[in-house]
Design a protein around this motif. Structure first.
Motif, PDB file in Angstrom:
ATOM      1  N   LYS A   6      -6.892   2.729   2.185  1.00 35.96           N
ATOM      2  CA  LYS A   6      -6.291   3.929   1.500  1.00 35.96           C
ATOM      3  C   LYS A   6      -6.452   5.507   1.019  1.00 35.96           C
ATOM      4  CE  LYS A   6      -1.409   4.943   0.871  1.00 35.96           C
ATOM      5  NZ  LYS A   6      -0.541   5.594   1.693  1.00 35.96           N
ATOM      6  N   MET A  14      -7.083  -1.253  -0.554  1.00 35.37           N
ATOM      7  CA  MET A  14      -6.903  -0.159  -1.055  1.00 35.37           C
ATOM      8  C   MET A  14      -7.490   1.012  -1.058  1.00 35.37           C
ATOM      9  SD  MET A  14      -4.015   1.624  -2.894  1.00 35.37           S
ATOM     10  CE  MET A  14      -3.321   0.144  -3.379  1.00 35.37           C
ATOM     11  N   LEU A  71       0.848  -1.287   0.064  1.00 31.87           N
ATOM     12  CA  LEU A  71       0.028   0.380   0.472  1.00 31.87           C
ATOM     13  C   LEU A  71       0.839   1.194   0.029  1.00 31.87           C
ATOM     14  CD1 LEU A  71      -2.850  -0.834   2.407  1.00 31.87           C
ATOM     15  CD2 LEU A  71      -3.003  -0.892   0.050  1.00 31.87           C
ATOM     16  N   ALA A 103      -4.646  -1.338   6.530  1.00 33.39           N
ATOM     17  CA  ALA A 103      -4.277  -0.520   6.474  1.00 33.39           C
ATOM     18  C   ALA A 103      -4.429   0.479   7.912  1.00 33.39           C
ATOM     19  CB  ALA A 103      -5.803  -0.882   5.806  1.00 33.39           C
TER      20      ALA A 103
END
Length: 457
Positions: free
Chosen positions: A343, A340, A124, A373
């Motif tokens: 993020k 994702m 990430l 995360a």
């Protein structure tokens, strides 16, 4: 040294745990467990190289949301996470409907990390912290006072938690005369369809209640129920909060949730009363998609307003943030779209000056994904932990810290993928949901489903 020898030397020192470019998805299977703290559909994605990716559908949801995606994924390389997410994203939705897409996305990252030998947070973009603060949600069963809740929260503080949350709302007053004003029969229906009652009957949900008029009553949004708090009711709830603070003090953050499906005018009046109790946030005080309601509430009081666990995709948080409707957003990694999207949402929080806390009421699979995360997001308040009182929860995943938290924080793992070595299959077998028997049974019925998935002509 010859180029060939240099390449060989480099290859010897690269930590590749498989042959990533040749990795293919071969199967997707599920196991439904119960009581962790709710119904949790766990996911395994199998590959041609023996690697297995772990994922999970949102708590209290259906494994069907994940299995319906199988025919779109088998034969694909799981390391192409973005490509596959874009393929299946259209099948996700808000709240529990986001669970299949989100859980699969987590599984793909787990496989990619295992294949390349790197943790999820690294994929990430790296981490901002080595430890993530965990906040503890706390329930007290049955009829109780604010002092009782305060004592329960005090125990959490003694365990090391530095951020707390409790439920506070109309369910505390359903049997208190003169506290609530509602259309005839409405409160009785809410009692019958109380989510707490359903959670306490985890293996024997009353299908008649689910499908009958009580279900319709419970799905009426806040502004349309006709439920009001009387001044006596507001006094009752305010006294409850005062009693809690008398026990735990004012130095520790305390958030509140589950106020109830009450009109926004009453929510505003009561929120003003709460201002002197230093509340960290008041959560889901209206359906999240009514942006104007949130903006009105936020502009009318000095309590931080929070929502977000039911929002799919980071872009759908933008109206709330643009219009000043929230001070804190509260996504669930198994609804928002996965790691994702979390993020991306963290970046949006920096754009709009909104804080982020992460909702998490699931198994160690979702918990580890949330921790990764949270490590990769620039600013984070805390990640929720809702399973302190479940003694076997931590043992579901082998290879993670046990206990998962220490002095209110969780370590960010450096192992590949999610950082889970394997699942405890014996323990899973002990907690299989009796309404969904079977543990990683074949799912061949989903192998060849096909539809014209294209969204345009």
């Amino acid at each position: 040294m010859k180029k060939e020898n240099i390449r060989d030397k480099i290859s010897e020192n690269i930590n590749i745990c498989s042959s990533p470019s040749e990795l293919k998805i071969t199967d997707i299977r599920v196991a439904n467990i119960n009581g962790a703290p709710k119904h949790c559909p766990l996911i395994k994605i199998y590959t041609n190289q023996g690697l297995i990716g772990y994922g999970e559908v949102r708590d209290a949801s259906s494994a069907t949301y994940a299995l319906m995606l199988k025919s779109r994924l088998v034969g694909e390389n799981p390391c192409n996470v973005d490509k596959l997410f874009r393929r299946i994203k259209q099948f996700g939705g808000h709240s529990r409907q986001g669970g299949g897409v989100s859980g699969i996305e987590i599984s793909l990252w787990d496989l990619a990390g295992k294949a390349w030998g790197v943790p999820l947070w690294q994929m990430l973009g790296g981490k901002f912290r080595d430890k993530v603060r965990m906040y503890c949600d706390t329930d007290v069963d049955g009829k109780h006072s604010g002092t009782d809740m305060g004592n329960a929260l005090k125990k959490r503080m003694e365990q090391g938690f530095t951020f707390l949350k409790m439920d506070l709302g109309i369910e505390l007053m359903l049997d208190e005369p003169g506290c609530l004003n509602a259309p005839m029969g409405m409160l009785e229906d809410i009692k019958k369809y109380s989510m707490k009652a359903i959670n306490h009957q985890r293996n024997s949900i009353d299908r008649d209640v689910m499908r009958g008029k009580n279900y319709e009553t419970f799905t009426i949004p806040h502004h349309a129920t006709g439920i009001h708090l009387t001044q006596k009711g507001m006094d009752y709830l305010e006294n409850y909060v005062r009693e809690v603070r008398d026990v735990i003090g004012y130095e520790i953050p305390l958030a509140i949730d589950h106020f109830g499906h009450v009109c926004i005018e009453d929510c505003i009046m009561f929120a003003k009363r709460l201002e002197k109790y230093n509340i960290a946030w008041i959560e889901d005080i209206a359906p999240w998609h009514y942006t104007n309601h949130y903006t009105k509430i936020a502009n009318s009081c000095n309590i931080p307003i929070c929502t977000g666990e039911d929002i799919f995709l980071s872009q759908n948080f933008v109206p709330l943030m643009e219009n000043g409707g929230v001070s804190v957003i509260h996504p669930d990694i198994l609804t928002v779209g996965g790691a994702m999207e979390m993020k991306k949402l963290g970046d949006l929080c920096e754009t709009y000056g909104v804080a982020m806390a992460i909702h998490m009421a699931e198994s160690p699979i979702a918990c580890m994904a949330a921790i990764h995360a949270a490590a990769a997001v620039q600013n984070i308040l805390a990640v929720e932990f809702h399973s302190v009182d479940i003694p076997w929860w931590n043992d579901l995943a082998v290879g993670i810290d046990n206990p998962i938290f220490d002095k209110g924080f969780a370590n960010v793992p450096n192992k590949p993928g999610l950082g889970i070595d394997e699942l405890n299959e014996e323990l899973i077998a002990e907690h299989i949901h009796e309404q969904y028997p079977g543990q990683w049974e074949p799912t061949t019925q989903w192998d060849i489903e096909w539809a014209n998935d294209r969204e345009w002509s």
